[in-house]
Design an enzyme around this catalytic site. Structure first.
Site, PDB file in Angstrom:
ATOM      1  N   ASP A  35       0.867  -1.175   0.000  1.00  0.00           N
ATOM      2  CA  ASP A  35       0.000   0.000   0.000  1.00  0.00           C
ATOM      3  C   ASP A  35       0.902   1.222   0.000  1.00  0.00           C
ATOM      4  O   ASP A  35       2.068   1.138   0.400  1.00  0.00           O
ATOM      5  CB  ASP A  35      -0.906   0.004   1.235  1.00  0.00           C
ATOM      6  CG  ASP A  35      -2.136   0.904   1.060  1.00  0.00           C
ATOM      7  OD1 ASP A  35      -3.240   0.361   0.898  1.00  0.00           O
ATOM      8  OD2 ASP A  35      -1.980   2.143   1.070  1.00  0.00           O
ATOM      9  N   ASP A  52       4.400   2.785  -4.225  1.00  0.00           N
ATOM     10  CA  ASP A  52       3.542   3.653  -5.023  1.00  0.00           C
ATOM     11  C   ASP A  52       3.213   2.924  -6.328  1.00  0.00           C
ATOM     12  O   ASP A  52       4.113   2.636  -7.127  1.00  0.00           O
ATOM     13  CB  ASP A  52       4.277   4.964  -5.310  1.00  0.00           C
ATOM     14  CG  ASP A  52       3.455   5.955  -6.127  1.00  0.00           C
ATOM     15  OD1 ASP A  52       2.361   5.598  -6.602  1.00  0.00           O
ATOM     16  OD2 ASP A  52       3.927   7.097  -6.283  1.00  0.00           O
ATOM     17  N   GLY A  74      -5.534   2.000  -5.380  1.00  0.00           N
ATOM     18  CA  GLY A  74      -5.935   3.131  -6.199  1.00  0.00           C
ATOM     19  C   GLY A  74      -6.632   4.186  -5.374  1.00  0.00           C
ATOM     20  O   GLY A  74      -6.939   3.995  -4.196  1.00  0.00           O
ATOM     21  N   VAL A  85     -20.592  13.455   0.698  1.00  0.00           N
ATOM     22  CA  VAL A  85     -19.828  13.656  -0.528  1.00  0.00           C
ATOM     23  C   VAL A  85     -19.844  15.131  -0.888  1.00  0.00           C
ATOM     24  O   VAL A  85     -20.913  15.739  -0.987  1.00  0.00           O
ATOM     25  CB  VAL A  85     -20.405  12.822  -1.678  1.00  0.00           C
ATOM     26  CG1 VAL A  85     -19.665  13.120  -2.982  1.00  0.00           C
ATOM     27  CG2 VAL A  85     -20.314  11.337  -1.358  1.00  0.00           C
ATOM     28  N   SER A 122     -15.592  -1.534 -10.408  1.00  0.00           N
ATOM     29  CA  SER A 122     -16.618  -0.869  -9.605  1.00  0.00           C
ATOM     30  C   SER A 122     -17.893  -0.700 -10.413  1.00  0.00           C
ATOM     31  O   SER A 122     -17.854  -0.584 -11.651  1.00  0.00           O
ATOM     32  CB  SER A 122     -16.108   0.512  -9.164  1.00  0.00           C
ATOM     33  OG  SER A 122     -17.144   1.288  -8.606  1.00  0.00           O
ATOM     34  N   HIS A 124     -19.257   1.923 -10.548  1.00  0.00           N
ATOM     35  CA  HIS A 124     -19.176   3.288 -11.076  1.00  0.00           C
ATOM     36  C   HIS A 124     -18.635   3.331 -12.506  1.00  0.00           C
ATOM     37  O   HIS A 124     -18.702   4.379 -13.145  1.00  0.00           O
ATOM     38  CB  HIS A 124     -18.376   4.171 -10.135  1.00  0.00           C
ATOM     39  CG  HIS A 124     -19.083   4.406  -8.839  1.00  0.00           C
ATOM     40  ND1 HIS A 124     -20.233   5.163  -8.749  1.00  0.00           N
ATOM     41  CD2 HIS A 124     -18.850   3.936  -7.586  1.00  0.00           C
ATOM     42  CE1 HIS A 124     -20.669   5.172  -7.509  1.00  0.00           C
ATOM     43  NE2 HIS A 124     -19.848   4.433  -6.775  1.00  0.00           N
ATOM     44  N   TYR A 147     -13.320   8.563 -11.462  1.00  0.00           N
ATOM     45  CA  TYR A 147     -13.061   7.261 -10.842  1.00  0.00           C
ATOM     46  C   TYR A 147     -13.693   6.144 -11.670  1.00  0.00           C
ATOM     47  O   TYR A 147     -13.042   5.132 -11.984  1.00  0.00           O
ATOM     48  CB  TYR A 147     -13.637   7.279  -9.427  1.00  0.00           C
ATOM     49  CG  TYR A 147     -13.633   5.948  -8.712  1.00  0.00           C
ATOM     50  CD1 TYR A 147     -12.463   5.432  -8.167  1.00  0.00           C
ATOM     51  CD2 TYR A 147     -14.816   5.220  -8.562  1.00  0.00           C
ATOM     52  CE1 TYR A 147     -12.468   4.220  -7.496  1.00  0.00           C
ATOM     53  CE2 TYR A 147     -14.820   4.018  -7.892  1.00  0.00           C
ATOM     54  CZ  TYR A 147     -13.654   3.518  -7.356  1.00  0.00           C
ATOM     55  OH  TYR A 147     -13.656   2.317  -6.694  1.00  0.00           O
ATOM     56  N   LYS A 151     -11.991   2.931 -13.773  1.00  0.00           N
ATOM     57  CA  LYS A 151     -12.345   1.526 -13.611  1.00  0.00           C
ATOM     58  C   LYS A 151     -12.719   0.901 -14.954  1.00  0.00           C
ATOM     59  O   LYS A 151     -12.431  -0.286 -15.199  1.00  0.00           O
ATOM     60  CB  LYS A 151     -13.481   1.377 -12.605  1.00  0.00           C
ATOM     61  CG  LYS A 151     -13.080   1.752 -11.182  1.00  0.00           C
ATOM     62  CD  LYS A 151     -11.921   0.898 -10.685  1.00  0.00           C
ATOM     63  CE  LYS A 151     -11.507   1.229  -9.276  1.00  0.00           C
ATOM     64  NZ  LYS A 151     -10.406   0.351  -8.795  1.00  0.00           N
ATOM     65  N   ARG A 185     -30.472   2.667  -0.068  1.00  0.00           N
ATOM     66  CA  ARG A 185     -30.003   2.248  -1.392  1.00  0.00           C
ATOM     67  C   ARG A 185     -29.040   1.057  -1.319  1.00  0.00           C
ATOM     68  O   ARG A 185     -28.851   0.344  -2.306  1.00  0.00           O
ATOM     69  CB  ARG A 185     -29.372   3.412  -2.141  1.00  0.00           C
ATOM     70  CG  ARG A 185     -28.094   3.969  -1.542  1.00  0.00           C
ATOM     71  CD  ARG A 185     -27.449   4.970  -2.497  1.00  0.00           C
ATOM     72  NE  ARG A 185     -26.301   5.620  -1.910  1.00  0.00           N
ATOM     73  CZ  ARG A 185     -26.296   6.837  -1.399  1.00  0.00           C
ATOM     74  NH1 ARG A 185     -27.394   7.556  -1.391  1.00  0.00           N
ATOM     75  NH2 ARG A 185     -25.191   7.356  -0.888  1.00  0.00           N
TER      76      ARG A 185
END
Length: 282
Positions: A35, A52, A74, A85, A122, A124, A147, A151, A185
Site C-alpha cells: 500500500d 507507489d 488506487g 460527498v 466498480s 461506477h 473514478y 475503472k 439504497r
C-alpha cells in the site's frame, strides 16, 4: 486451479484489503501486502511493503514470484467531509493511482509470468445506467465520475492483457462494501465482508479463466444486478441486506430521498459536477 499459494494484494490497507488480509490467510501460504500507506508489521505468512503503484520500478519487484495478484489499490472516487460527498477525486490523482498504477500492475504481471490478476473494478464504471435497468455484463461502460472512467480503463486493460498476453483476468464490479448496510439504497448493492472474501477466493481458484466480469454483491433480495458468471465460478453468497431493511426504513438518515440520485446506479456520485441533460441519459 486451486487457490494460489502466493498472492500479492495491492491496496492492502484499504477496507477490503484489511478484510482479505485476515480472512484469506487460511487459504494461502504467503500474502505479500502493499500500500502507499504504512501497513504495519507483518504477521505469520505475510510480507509488508510500502510502494507507489504509479512507479513501475517499485511494483515490479513485488510481483516477482507470486502466483496471483489481487489488485485493490488506487484512489477512491469521492471526496467526503463529515460523511457527506462534497466532490469527486481530481484527475491527476486518478491518473497516477488508478490508470498508470493499474497499467503498471498488469505490465509487471506480464513481465514476470504471473498467471492471474483479480482486478477490483466498480459499479461506477456503469453508474450512469438508470436504476430501473439492470446493466448486463455485455453492456458498454457508462462511467459516472473520473473514478468510474478509470475503472472502465482497468477492465479494458484486463481484457487486453488476457487477449494479447494470455493473463487470466477476473474483474470484480464491486458495489457497496460495508460491514453492514447503512443506507436504504444499500439494499440493492451491498456486499458483506464474508461474501467479498468468498468472491475473491472463487476468482483466484476457478480453473477456466480467460477474462471474466463478476458483480461484487451479496445475495440481496432487492439486488440490482444479475450475476451468472459468479455462479459459474462457484460464488454463492450467504448474506442478504434484507435483514436490515426494517431498521433502515425507520431511520430518516438512511433514506434514499434524493430524486435525482435515485435515477442512476451512480447514486450520490451522479450529482457531483452535474451539468448534463437527464433526458439524454436513457
Amino acid at each position: 486451479m486451486t487457490t494460489p499459494r502466493t498472492i500479492l494484494i495491492t491496496g492492502a490497507q484499504g477496507a477490503i484489503g484489511q478484510t482479505l488480509r485476515t480472512c484469506l490467510r487460511q487459504h494461502v501460504k504467503l500474502m505479500r501486502l502493499t500500500d502507499i500507506r504504512d501497513i504495519g508489521p507483518a504477521g505469520p505468512g505475510e510480507e509488508c511493503h510500502r510502494a507507489d503503484l504509479g512507479d513501475l520500478a517499485q511494483i515490479e519487484p513485488l510481483v516477482r514470484g507470486v502466483d496471483a495478484i489481487v489488485h485493490l489499490g488506487g484512489a477512491l472516487g469521492a471526496i467526503r467531509e463529515d460523511g457527506k460527498v462534497v466532490g469527486e477525486t481530481g484527475w491527476d490523482t486518478i491518473l497516477h493511482a488508478n490508470i498508470v498504477g493499474t497499467y503498471n500492475v498488469f505490465e509487471a504481471a506480464r513481465r514476470n509470468g504471473v498467471k492471474r490478476v483479480v482486478y477490483a473494478s466498480s459499479i461506477h464504471a456503469h453508474g450512469f445506467y438508470r436504476r430501473e435497468r439492470r446493466p448486463t455484463l455485455d453492456d458498454p461502460p457508462r462511467p459516472d465520475t473520473r473514478y468510474g472512467l478509470s475503472k472502465a480503463f482497468g477492465e479494458a486493460a484486463g481484457r487486453y492483457y488476457a487477449d494479447k498476453y494470455g493473463l487470466q483476468v477476473v474483474a470484480l464490479r464491486i458495489a457497496t462494501f460495508k460491514q453492514r448496510p447503512t443506507l436504504v439504497r444499500d439494499l440493492g448493492t451491498w456486499i458483506s465482508p464474508r461474501d467479498m472474501t468468498e468472491l475473491v477466493r472463487c476468482s483466484l481458484s476457478y480453473p477456466d479463466t480467460h477474462f471474466d466480469v463478476l458483480w461484487g454483491v451479496s445475495a440481496n433480495t432487492r439486488s440490482l444486478y444479475d450475476n451468472p458468471n459468479a455462479r459459474r465460478y462457484g460464488y454463492f453468497p450467504q448474506d442478504d441486506s434484507e435483514a436490515f431493511r426494517d431498521e433502515l426504513l425507520a431511520n430518516p438518515e438512511a433514506a434514499d430521498d434524493n430524486a435525482f440520485e435515485r435515477l442512476f446506479h451512480a447514486a450520490h456520485l451522479a450529482s457531483t459536477e452535474w451539468a448534463g441533460d437527464v433526458s439524454r441519459i436513457l
